[in-house]
Motif scaffolding. Structure first.
Motif, PDB file in Angstrom:
ATOM      1  N   LYS A  87     -16.114  -7.866 -14.135  1.00 39.41           N
ATOM      2  CA  LYS A  87     -15.459  -6.831 -13.328  1.00 39.41           C
ATOM      3  C   LYS A  87     -13.938  -6.958 -13.388  1.00 39.41           C
ATOM      4  CE  LYS A  87     -17.329  -8.177  -9.422  1.00 39.41           C
ATOM      5  NZ  LYS A  87     -18.084  -9.375  -9.764  1.00 39.41           N
ATOM      6  N   SER A  88     -13.453  -8.165 -13.122  1.00 41.07           N
ATOM      7  CA  SER A  88     -11.999  -8.360 -13.106  1.00 41.07           C
ATOM      8  C   SER A  88     -11.403  -8.187 -14.490  1.00 41.07           C
ATOM      9  CB  SER A  88     -11.655  -9.744 -12.563  1.00 41.07           C
ATOM     10  OG  SER A  88     -12.053  -9.819 -11.229  1.00 41.07           O
ATOM     11  N   THR A  89     -12.125  -8.623 -15.511  1.00 41.37           N
ATOM     12  CA  THR A  89     -11.637  -8.453 -16.878  1.00 41.37           C
ATOM     13  C   THR A  89     -11.460  -6.973 -17.179  1.00 41.37           C
ATOM     14  OG1 THR A  89     -12.869 -10.411 -17.478  1.00 41.37           O
ATOM     15  CG2 THR A  89     -12.084  -9.052 -19.274  1.00 41.37           C
ATOM     16  N   LEU A  90     -12.452  -6.182 -16.774  1.00 38.44           N
ATOM     17  CA  LEU A  90     -12.366  -4.740 -17.008  1.00 38.44           C
ATOM     18  C   LEU A  90     -11.134  -4.159 -16.323  1.00 38.44           C
ATOM     19  CD1 LEU A  90     -13.675  -2.148 -18.094  1.00 38.44           C
ATOM     20  CD2 LEU A  90     -14.888  -1.957 -15.940  1.00 38.44           C
ATOM     21  N   LEU A  91     -10.934  -4.527 -15.058  1.00 40.09           N
ATOM     22  CA  LEU A  91      -9.769  -4.006 -14.333  1.00 40.09           C
ATOM     23  C   LEU A  91      -8.470  -4.447 -14.995  1.00 40.09           C
ATOM     24  CD1 LEU A  91     -10.525  -4.157 -10.520  1.00 40.09           C
ATOM     25  CD2 LEU A  91     -11.133  -2.469 -12.205  1.00 40.09           C
ATOM     26  N   LYS A  92      -8.441  -5.690 -15.462  1.00 41.06           N
ATOM     27  CA  LYS A  92      -7.213  -6.190 -16.089  1.00 41.06           C
ATOM     28  C   LYS A  92      -6.906  -5.460 -17.386  1.00 41.06           C
ATOM     29  CE  LYS A  92      -6.518 -10.773 -14.225  1.00 41.06           C
ATOM     30  NZ  LYS A  92      -6.331 -12.186 -14.538  1.00 41.06           N
ATOM     31  N   ILE A  93      -7.938  -5.109 -18.121  1.00 42.12           N
ATOM     32  CA  ILE A  93      -7.686  -4.384 -19.370  1.00 42.12           C
ATOM     33  C   ILE A  93      -7.179  -2.981 -19.059  1.00 42.12           C
ATOM     34  CG2 ILE A  93      -8.765  -3.390 -21.422  1.00 42.12           C
ATOM     35  CD1 ILE A  93     -10.540  -5.866 -21.529  1.00 42.12           C
ATOM     36  N   VAL A  94      -7.829  -2.308 -18.107  1.00 43.95           N
ATOM     37  CA  VAL A  94      -7.375  -0.952 -17.766  1.00 43.95           C
ATOM     38  C   VAL A  94      -5.960  -0.999 -17.189  1.00 43.95           C
ATOM     39  CG1 VAL A  94      -7.893   1.120 -16.424  1.00 43.95           C
ATOM     40  CG2 VAL A  94      -9.741  -0.187 -17.417  1.00 43.95           C
ATOM     41  N   SER A  95      -5.635  -2.091 -16.502  1.00 46.05           N
ATOM     42  CA  SER A  95      -4.288  -2.247 -15.942  1.00 46.05           C
ATOM     43  C   SER A  95      -3.262  -2.643 -16.992  1.00 46.05           C
ATOM     44  CB  SER A  95      -4.264  -3.334 -14.876  1.00 46.05           C
ATOM     45  OG  SER A  95      -5.246  -3.128 -13.932  1.00 46.05           O
ATOM     46  N   PRO A 187       0.125   6.386  -7.382  1.00 47.56           N
ATOM     47  CA  PRO A 187      -0.222   6.582  -8.785  1.00 47.56           C
ATOM     48  C   PRO A 187      -1.286   7.655  -8.909  1.00 47.56           C
ATOM     49  CG  PRO A 187      -1.446   4.759  -7.921  1.00 47.56           C
ATOM     50  CD  PRO A 187      -0.696   5.356  -6.763  1.00 47.56           C
ATOM     51  N   ASP A 188      -1.592   8.047 -10.136  1.00 42.89           N
ATOM     52  CA  ASP A 188      -2.701   8.974 -10.350  1.00 42.89           C
ATOM     53  C   ASP A 188      -4.020   8.228 -10.327  1.00 42.89           C
ATOM     54  OD1 ASP A 188      -0.932  11.197 -10.876  1.00 42.89           O
ATOM     55  OD2 ASP A 188      -0.427  10.152 -12.723  1.00 42.89           O
ATOM     56  N   ILE A 189      -3.955   6.986 -10.833  1.00 40.98           N
ATOM     57  CA  ILE A 189      -5.164   6.167 -10.887  1.00 40.98           C
ATOM     58  C   ILE A 189      -4.851   4.838 -10.193  1.00 40.98           C
ATOM     59  CG2 ILE A 189      -6.791   4.986 -12.407  1.00 40.98           C
ATOM     60  CD1 ILE A 189      -5.886   7.089 -14.572  1.00 40.98           C
ATOM     61  N   LEU A 190      -5.677   4.475  -9.240  1.00 42.77           N
ATOM     62  CA  LEU A 190      -5.438   3.246  -8.484  1.00 42.77           C
ATOM     63  C   LEU A 190      -6.566   2.264  -8.772  1.00 42.77           C
ATOM     64  CD1 LEU A 190      -3.610   1.946  -6.326  1.00 42.77           C
ATOM     65  CD2 LEU A 190      -5.072   2.961  -4.597  1.00 42.77           C
ATOM     66  N   ILE A 191      -6.178   1.029  -9.050  1.00 41.78           N
ATOM     67  CA  ILE A 191      -7.165   0.006  -9.398  1.00 41.78           C
ATOM     68  C   ILE A 191      -7.087  -1.108  -8.363  1.00 41.78           C
ATOM     69  CG2 ILE A 191      -7.709  -1.745 -11.123  1.00 41.78           C
ATOM     70  CD1 ILE A 191      -6.674   0.241 -13.204  1.00 41.78           C
ATOM     71  N   ILE A 192      -8.198  -1.375  -7.702  1.00 45.75           N
ATOM     72  CA  ILE A 192      -8.172  -2.329  -6.596  1.00 45.75           C
ATOM     73  C   ILE A 192      -9.245  -3.388  -6.783  1.00 45.75           C
ATOM     74  CG2 ILE A 192      -8.279  -2.581  -4.097  1.00 45.75           C
ATOM     75  CD1 ILE A 192      -7.637   0.369  -3.877  1.00 45.75           C
ATOM     76  N   ASP A 193      -8.844  -4.645  -6.695  1.00 42.96           N
ATOM     77  CA  ASP A 193      -9.790  -5.738  -6.873  1.00 42.96           C
ATOM     78  C   ASP A 193      -9.948  -6.524  -5.584  1.00 42.96           C
ATOM     79  OD1 ASP A 193     -11.456  -7.645  -7.847  1.00 42.96           O
ATOM     80  OD2 ASP A 193     -10.065  -8.475  -9.316  1.00 42.96           O
ATOM     81  N   GLU A 194     -11.059  -6.323  -4.924  1.00 45.72           N
ATOM     82  CA  GLU A 194     -11.475  -7.191  -3.819  1.00 45.72           C
ATOM     83  C   GLU A 194     -10.342  -7.528  -2.846  1.00 45.72           C
ATOM     84  OE1 GLU A 194     -14.402  -8.211  -2.111  1.00 45.72           O
ATOM     85  OE2 GLU A 194     -15.044  -8.874  -4.067  1.00 45.72           O
ATOM     86  N   VAL A 195      -9.647  -6.522  -2.375  1.00 45.04           N
ATOM     87  CA  VAL A 195      -8.576  -6.811  -1.437  1.00 45.04           C
ATOM     88  C   VAL A 195      -9.119  -7.036  -0.038  1.00 45.04           C
ATOM     89  CG1 VAL A 195      -6.670  -5.712  -2.589  1.00 45.04           C
ATOM     90  CG2 VAL A 195      -8.206  -4.347  -1.211  1.00 45.04           C
ATOM     91  N   LEU A 196     -10.395  -6.704   0.133  1.00 45.03           N
ATOM     92  CA  LEU A 196     -10.952  -6.819   1.482  1.00 45.03           C
ATOM     93  C   LEU A 196     -11.215  -8.264   1.857  1.00 45.03           C
ATOM     94  CD1 LEU A 196     -13.480  -4.001   0.962  1.00 45.03           C
ATOM     95  CD2 LEU A 196     -11.307  -3.864   2.114  1.00 45.03           C
ATOM     96  N   LEU A 223     -10.564   2.985  -9.028  1.00 40.65           N
ATOM     97  CA  LEU A 223     -11.558   2.026  -9.497  1.00 40.65           C
ATOM     98  C   LEU A 223     -11.500   0.859  -8.526  1.00 40.65           C
ATOM     99  CD1 LEU A 223     -10.965   1.767 -13.359  1.00 40.65           C
ATOM    100  CD2 LEU A 223     -12.356   3.383 -12.104  1.00 40.65           C
ATOM    101  N   PHE A 224     -12.639   0.511  -7.959  1.00 40.99           N
ATOM    102  CA  PHE A 224     -12.640  -0.423  -6.852  1.00 40.99           C
ATOM    103  C   PHE A 224     -13.697  -1.501  -7.074  1.00 40.99           C
ATOM    104  CE2 PHE A 224     -14.314  -0.978  -2.342  1.00 40.99           C
ATOM    105  CZ  PHE A 224     -13.331  -1.866  -1.970  1.00 40.99           C
ATOM    106  N   VAL A 225     -13.273  -2.756  -7.028  1.00 44.92           N
ATOM    107  CA  VAL A 225     -14.223  -3.862  -7.157  1.00 44.92           C
ATOM    108  C   VAL A 225     -14.396  -4.506  -5.801  1.00 44.92           C
ATOM    109  CG1 VAL A 225     -14.442  -6.224  -7.990  1.00 44.92           C
ATOM    110  CG2 VAL A 225     -13.889  -4.422  -9.587  1.00 44.92           C
ATOM    111  N   SER A 226     -15.632  -4.716  -5.388  1.00 44.16           N
ATOM    112  CA  SER A 226     -15.852  -5.428  -4.142  1.00 44.16           C
ATOM    113  C   SER A 226     -17.215  -6.083  -4.171  1.00 44.16           C
ATOM    114  CB  SER A 226     -15.763  -4.475  -2.958  1.00 44.16           C
ATOM    115  OG  SER A 226     -16.044  -5.175  -1.772  1.00 44.16           O
ATOM    116  N   HIS A 227     -17.347  -7.125  -3.371  1.00 46.36           N
ATOM    117  CA  HIS A 227     -18.660  -7.734  -3.211  1.00 46.36           C
ATOM    118  C   HIS A 227     -19.356  -7.175  -1.979  1.00 46.36           C
ATOM    119  CE1 HIS A 227     -17.167 -10.882  -6.041  1.00 46.36           C
ATOM    120  NE2 HIS A 227     -18.345 -10.603  -6.523  1.00 46.36           N
ATOM    121  N   SER A 228     -18.634  -6.371  -1.214  1.00 48.43           N
ATOM    122  CA  SER A 228     -19.241  -5.781  -0.032  1.00 48.43           C
ATOM    123  C   SER A 228     -19.911  -4.469  -0.409  1.00 48.43           C
ATOM    124  CB  SER A 228     -18.181  -5.542   1.038  1.00 48.43           C
ATOM    125  OG  SER A 228     -18.660  -4.602   1.970  1.00 48.43           O
ATOM    126  N   MET A 229     -21.240  -4.499  -0.437  1.00 50.40           N
ATOM    127  CA  MET A 229     -21.985  -3.298  -0.833  1.00 50.40           C
ATOM    128  C   MET A 229     -21.788  -2.188   0.185  1.00 50.40           C
ATOM    129  SD  MET A 229     -23.128  -3.935  -3.659  1.00 50.40           S
ATOM    130  CE  MET A 229     -22.239  -5.350  -4.241  1.00 50.40           C
TER     131      MET A 229
END
Lengths: 427, 293
Positions: A87-95, A187-196, A223-229
């Motif tokens: 997940k994080s790798t994907l976000l890092k590449i898009v970022s 931004p037009d596209i926001l990428i968020i990794d587990e900020v919660l 695009l949002f990554v989280s472990h909270s379903m």
């Protein structure tokens, strides 16, 4: 709404285990000589790929492998998967932080990523300096920050300490200020990794509220990554499930989350034996069947806190005229006993004895549980203890509650609880 | 994050997309408009570094002047009085001060840029901005420091012109001083970029850098004039592209220095080649390094 803004095509990222680069200047020079100058294959490493059939698989770790997906304007994607799924790798590449090993990401519009709260913050600088600096690092212009400065300060709630070095802030204040800057990116596209994962419950609520506002009001692509379903389910409309670097499922968020949860549930819901000699037990008692039957609302839904659970069991009794009773205990996975229920006691003859017990829905909290069954003679003497005969997970379920932290308590009953206004005027 | 600029359009030229991220690392890296979009970040970083260095110090920014002054006193006493190295016809105070501030510009810029990747690993792995912004900000910061120290040199020079009867240099020569400063800055920037890639990959480079700069100082006319180096060894000192620049700097301001056009041209060409090569390597390797650091 239908315009494509991100297209990800055959995206792969491979990491070599151990050191990247041989770590020795001499070997690196040798490699450079063979690959770059003589245009031959790398003598020290080869991509384990179809193009290089003689490659060694064990040296490579595929963080992402042939990932394809497309994001349309205004969609909010939740990306789920267990740790190390990519997940994080994907976000890092898009970022644009790391480069893929193969494949492409194409996109349209300005991208901002929030992979960590407080990137670019320096503890020695004042809150004011840090707002500007981290704003610049996140790609805001001076004019943009100036225009939003008051709003950022108000959101963070640290007005009084604006000129104090942030190293003297409490960690809560620090995180609030850091998030406040990020929350005002446009931004037009926001990428968020587990900020919660950071901050207290009140702050999490504020962050998620802001995210929801950004997603619904401004029609921004996220695009949002989280472990909270719960958070994923509530904030996103599309889901992407990554497993071992590959796309396992995409689609409407509820479907993907449910499939993910079912896949992850560690269920031991049914055990049965036909031959008493192989069954667990002893010369007095042997179990024939233990079974957990959830009464699901939908056939493909995961077990959640609303689901009533029926436990059914059968055992062979090898003694005549014996007073038998059973106890069923439920343990949470950290070993606390949630309850111990006793069955009625019955005089039994040789043969099969059956029992059934139902745990109502809306009673247990979310979590992992296991069940022990005890068979007793004369309600006091243990004939056989069958420990951890069943285990199951309960997922969380909430309606109309904008908070996604862990719900307190071993149980989560819904007792009647009402609020009424009794007087209209203050004294 | 800033605007993505179209890169690597070699595979598919499709105008539908604003940007594309592929596996190829580029030699050219960041485009100029991309860098320009992050100019505020560069100035913010310069400001930050300045604030950080002098925070919680009693004398604050005065250290910018105190550091060369204290070095100057040491050099005048040790090399001037004790060892007795000749400074030619120039007063030792002026001679050493000019050498010290120009050497500081080189040394500080080079050393600080060479640790770009190691110092910023955390930020680099969490957010994208053109990596070149960091070295640019560092160079700018040290040029700013140099400006202050240069002001001090001008004051000392003025004292010698007015009260000691030192001949005022030709305006034609004076105009060459900024050229020398700019080229020294460029060499330090280029070498810094080159070594930033090496230090990120090979830790032992750090020790080499400390040792290397100290040795290089003795091959640069900081504490001695080139004219006083024996003919037999002068070629070694003049092989160093910094040498003609230091001599030019002193020739321009103090009226004493050995610099010929071929020597200057040599310096200029070496600087240009270094800068180009360093930029290419920095851009090409920068993306790969994020995986390592």
């Amino acid at each position: 709404m239908s315009e494509l803004v991100i297209q990800i095509e055959k995206l792969s990222k491979v990491y070599r285990l151990g050191t990247i680069g041989t770590g020795y200047l001499l070997q690196d020079l040798q490699r450079w000589w063979t690959t770059a100058v003589r245009k031959q294959q790398d003598p020290f490493f080869q991509l384990p790929d179809a193009q290089f059939p003689n490659a060694t698989q064990s040296q490579a770790l595929w963080a992402l492998q042939n990932v394809d997906f497309e994001v349309k304007q205004g969609e909010v994607w939740g990306i789920i998967g267990s740790n190390g799924a990519g997940k994080s790798t994907l976000l890092k590449i898009v970022s644009r932080i790391i480069r893929p090993s193969a494949g492409f990401v194409r996109g349209r519009g300005k991208v901002s990523s929030l992979l960590e709260v407080g990137t670019g913050f320096h503890s020695e600088l004042s809150g004011r300096e840090n707002i500007y600096l981290s704003g610049y690092i996140l790609g805001m212009s001076k004019a943009e920050i100036r225009a939003k400065f008051d709003e950022i300060v108000a959101f963070s709630g640290v007005e009084k300490f604006l000129d104090t070095p942030v190293k003297r802030y409490s960690s809560g204040m620090y995180v609030r200020l850091a998030f406040a800057v990020a929350a005002h990116l446009e931004p037009d596209i926001l990428i968020i990794d587990e900020v919660l994962a950071v901050g207290d419950a009140e702050f999490q609520k504020k962050c998620l509220g802001k995210m929801r506002e950004v997603a619904t009001n401004d029609g921004r692509t996220i695009l949002f990554v989280s472990h909270s379903m719960q958070a994923i389910n509530n904030l996103c409309d599309k889901g992407l499930w990554l497993q071992h670097g590959k796309v396992r499922a995409t689609g409407p968020v509820n479907d993907v989350v449910n499939r993910y949860l079912i896949d992850n549930q560690q269920l031991k819901t049914k055990q049965s034996w036909t031959d008493p000699n192989e069954a667990p037990g002893n010369d007095k008692i042997r179990f024939k069947l233990v079974e957990l039957i959830p009464q699901l609302l939908q056939p493909d839904a995961p077990l959640d806190i609303r689901t009533p659970l029926t436990i059914r069991f059968q055992f062979w009794n090898f003694t005549d005229d014996i007073l038998i009773s059973t106890h069923l205990t439920l343990f949470s996975y950290n070993g606390d006993c949630v309850f111990d229920v006793a069955s009625t006691a019955t005089i039994c003859q040789k043969g099969v004895v059956s029992g059934e017990c139902t745990i109502p829905g809306n009673f247990l909290n979310d979590g992992s549980y296991y069940i022990n069954l005890y068979v007793l003679k004369d309600t006091t003497i243990n004939l056989y203890d069958y420990e951890q005969c069943l285990s199951f997970d309960l997922e969380d379920y909430r309606t109309n509650i904008q908070w996604y932290g862990k719900w307190w308590g071993v149980v989560r009953p819904t007792f009647p609880f009402f609020l009424t206004q009794t007087h209209m005027a203050l004294p | 994050m800033g605007q993505y600029h179209t890169q690597h359009m070699s595979i598919r030229t499709d105008n539908k997309w604003d940007w594309e991220i592929g596996s190829k690392t580029s030699w050219w890296g960041t485009s100029l408009p991309d860098l320009w979009a992050y100019r505020h970040l560069a100035s913010g970083l310069v400001r930050r570094d300045f604030l950080l260095v002098y925070q919680q110090t009693i004398l604050g920014p005065l250290w910018v002047l105190l550091q060369p002054l204290l070095t100057l006193i040491t050099y005048v006493v040790v090399f001037g009085k004790v060892v007795g190295i000749s400074t030619g016809g120039t007063p030792p105070v002026l001679f050493y001060l000019a050498g010290i501030i120009l050497w500081n510009l080189f040394n500080d810029t080079f050393t600080s840029i060479s640790s770009t990747f190691r110092d910023n690993a955390q930020v680099f792995s969490k957010v994208y901005f053109p990596r070149l912004i960091i070295p640019v900000a560092r160079l700018t910061g040290y040029l700013f420091n140099f400006g202050i120290q240069f002001g001090l040199l001008i004051l000392v020079l003025a004292y010698y012109f007015i009260f000691q009867g030192l001949p005022v240099p030709d305006v034609k020569w004076l105009l060459l001083a900024p050229v020398a400063i700019l080229l020294v800055g460029t060499i330090s920037f280029a070498l810094g970029l080159f070594f930033s890639v090496l230090t990120a990959k090979y830790r032992d480079m750090n020790y080499l850098i400390g040792l290397g700069t100290r040795l290089l100082m003795f091959l640069t006319p900081v504490i001695y004039p080139v004219g006083y180096v024996s003919e037999k060894w002068r070629w070694l000192v003049q092989l160093n592209p910094l040498t003609p620049l230091f001599e030019l700097f002193r020739r321009a301001l103090l009226g004493q220095g050995v610099v010929t056009f071929p020597l200057f041209a040599y310096s200029f060409i070496v600087t240009a080649v270094l800068l180009l090569a360093a930029l290419l390597i920095f851009n090409k390797q920068g993306d790969k390094l994020i995986d390592t650091i």
